[in-house]
Design a protein around this motif. Structure first.
Motif, PDB file in Angstrom:
ATOM      1  N   GLY A  85       0.822  -1.201   0.000  1.00  0.00           N
ATOM      2  CA  GLY A  85       0.000   0.000   0.000  1.00  0.00           C
ATOM      3  C   GLY A  85       0.856   1.251   0.000  1.00  0.00           C
ATOM      4  N   GLU A  86       0.212   2.390  -0.253  1.00  0.00           N
ATOM      5  CA  GLU A  86       0.909   3.662  -0.290  1.00  0.00           C
ATOM      6  C   GLU A  86       1.122   4.190   1.127  1.00  0.00           C
ATOM      7  OE1 GLU A  86      -0.167   6.004  -4.149  1.00  0.00           O
ATOM      8  OE2 GLU A  86      -2.045   5.280  -3.295  1.00  0.00           O
ATOM      9  N   VAL A  87       2.285   4.725   1.371  1.00  0.00           N
ATOM     10  CA  VAL A  87       2.652   5.172   2.716  1.00  0.00           C
ATOM     11  C   VAL A  87       1.913   6.456   3.071  1.00  0.00           C
ATOM     12  CG1 VAL A  87       4.553   6.022   4.158  1.00  0.00           C
ATOM     13  CG2 VAL A  87       4.905   4.061   2.625  1.00  0.00           C
ATOM     14  N   VAL A  88       1.442   6.521   4.313  1.00  0.00           N
ATOM     15  CA  VAL A  88       0.812   7.726   4.840  1.00  0.00           C
ATOM     16  C   VAL A  88       1.382   8.005   6.223  1.00  0.00           C
ATOM     17  CG1 VAL A  88      -1.156   6.422   5.775  1.00  0.00           C
ATOM     18  CG2 VAL A  88      -1.367   8.894   5.398  1.00  0.00           C
ATOM     19  N   ASN A  90      -6.603  -2.459   5.593  1.00  0.00           N
ATOM     20  CA  ASN A  90      -5.434  -2.450   4.717  1.00  0.00           C
ATOM     21  C   ASN A  90      -5.823  -1.986   3.310  1.00  0.00           C
ATOM     22  OD1 ASN A  90      -6.754  -4.670   3.591  1.00  0.00           O
ATOM     23  ND2 ASN A  90      -5.207  -6.161   4.215  1.00  0.00           N
ATOM     24  N   ASP A  91      -4.958  -2.248   2.346  1.00  0.00           N
ATOM     25  CA  ASP A  91      -5.180  -1.704   1.001  1.00  0.00           C
ATOM     26  C   ASP A  91      -6.232  -2.459   0.198  1.00  0.00           C
ATOM     27  OD1 ASP A  91      -3.562  -4.003   0.650  1.00  0.00           O
ATOM     28  OD2 ASP A  91      -2.731  -3.190  -1.211  1.00  0.00           O
ATOM     29  N   VAL A  92      -6.827  -3.506   0.791  1.00  0.00           N
ATOM     30  CA  VAL A  92      -7.954  -4.182   0.139  1.00  0.00           C
ATOM     31  C   VAL A  92      -9.195  -4.154   1.025  1.00  0.00           C
ATOM     32  CG1 VAL A  92      -6.555  -5.653  -1.361  1.00  0.00           C
ATOM     33  CG2 VAL A  92      -7.136  -6.439   0.943  1.00  0.00           C
ATOM     34  N   GLY A  93      -9.163  -3.322   2.070  1.00  0.00           N
ATOM     35  CA  GLY A  93     -10.344  -3.135   2.903  1.00  0.00           C
ATOM     36  C   GLY A  93     -10.544  -4.149   4.009  1.00  0.00           C
ATOM     37  N   ASN A  94      -9.491  -4.902   4.368  1.00  0.00           N
ATOM     38  CA  ASN A  94      -9.617  -5.919   5.412  1.00  0.00           C
ATOM     39  C   ASN A  94      -8.931  -5.476   6.700  1.00  0.00           C
ATOM     40  OD1 ASN A  94     -11.026  -7.645   3.708  1.00  0.00           O
ATOM     41  ND2 ASN A  94      -9.147  -8.639   2.979  1.00  0.00           N
TER      42      ASN A  94
END
Length: 304
Positions: free
Chosen positions: A126-129, A154-158
């Motif tokens: 995922g992209e860093v924030v 996470n980057d897939v919504g889990n």
């Protein structure tokens, strides 16, 4: 059937099989809910088939663990927030960071970190924030030692713990603010998610002609001694469901701007090879007040 007959039936219910005094508060609530349900069944002419289908639906939803999604999806959890807003306003508590729904995916016991944390386990795509800010009291003074509990998808919504492909506390931490009331964390940008396809919530929403999508968001509990617990979340701007959240979780004041940091030195300091996102958001807590219902209350929650 008229209300007099319904009241007679409820009187029989309360005087049959009595073995003790029971709980007066529970008795009052059950009688009111039963009366309202019976009146609704009469007025809507609910058939036996519809009644048993509804009862079995609730049983299925309980077994699948989806009642925690149905409650926000029907607006009930948002309604609880509005009632608390009203109680605070009547007690003279104004301003502060808006509250919004907790949802069903909090897990107790996340690692405690002082001041600054990395939420992901290092292997999360995922992209860093980077998000940071200050926790303050309503007088504007920073609150040292406040706890900022944070969790998100996470980057897939889990969510970790419920998604067994992740470590139990991935994207979950409790951050203790420093002497200046500051917190900071690095994570990966979450995305929105949808209710389980074909599940109890999805089936209900389809019957209502509604979708089951949530915008990308980050959850928080924020607490400090002498202050009221804040349950809230920020929602990520530009998400297509930002103001069309099936769970009614988006509120004014909870959509901070997202900045893209392209500074080479800043990227190098984080160990990333491309620009990353930054969010700044401060929390303001109300002081404790005895005349208002408590915001730190018991409800079933997962623990790892």
């Amino acid at each position: 059937m008229d209300t007099k007959t319904i009241d007679q039936l409820l009187n029989r219910f309360e005087t049959t099989g009595v073995v003790g005094e029971g709980n007066p508060r529970i008795k009052t609530i059950v009688r009111r809910l039963m009366r309202d349900l019976m009146i609704a069944m009469e007025e809507l002419d609910i058939t036996p088939e519809e009644f048993w289908a509804g009862l079995n639906y609730l049983g299925d939803a309980g077994r699948s663990g989806e009642l925690g999604l149905i409650v926000p999806g029907t607006g009930l959890e948002h309604f609880l927030d509005l009632r608390m807003d009203e109680a605070e306003a009547k007690a003279g508590l104004k301003g502060g960071t808006p509250r919004t729904i907790e949802g069903p995916l909090y897990v107790a016991g996340a690692p405690v970190v002082q001041g600054e944390a990395r939420l992901d386990d290092g292997n999360t795509p995922g992209e860093v924030v980077v998000m940071q800010g200050v926790v303050r009291g309503e007088d504007g003074k920073p609150l040292a030692g406040a706890k900022v509990e944070v969790w998100h998808a996470n980057d897939v919504g889990n969510y970790s713990y419920f998604d067994k492909t992740q470590s139990d506390f991935n994207l979950r931490r409790t951050i203790v603010t420093d002497a200046q009331g500051r917190y900071k964390f690095r994570s990966v940008m979450p995305v929105g998610y949808s209710v389980p396809p074909g599940g109890a919530t999805d089936r209900l929403l389809q019957q209502l002609g509604r979708h089951g999508h949530r915008p990308a968001h980050i959850h928080f509990f924020v607490t400090a001694p002498g202050h009221r617990k804040l349950t809230t979340q920020i929602n990520l701007e530009n998400d297509p469901h930002l103001w069309d959240d099936f769970a009614f979780g988006t509120r004014e004041g909870l959509v901070p701007p997202i900045h893209t940091n392209t500074d080479r030195a800043a990227m190098q300091a984080l160990g990333v090879a491309k620009p990353f996102y930054e969010i700044k958001f401060d929390f303001t807590l109300h002081a404790d007040k005895d005349s208002v219902p408590a915001t730190d209350f018991q409800r079933p929650r997962a623990a790892a």
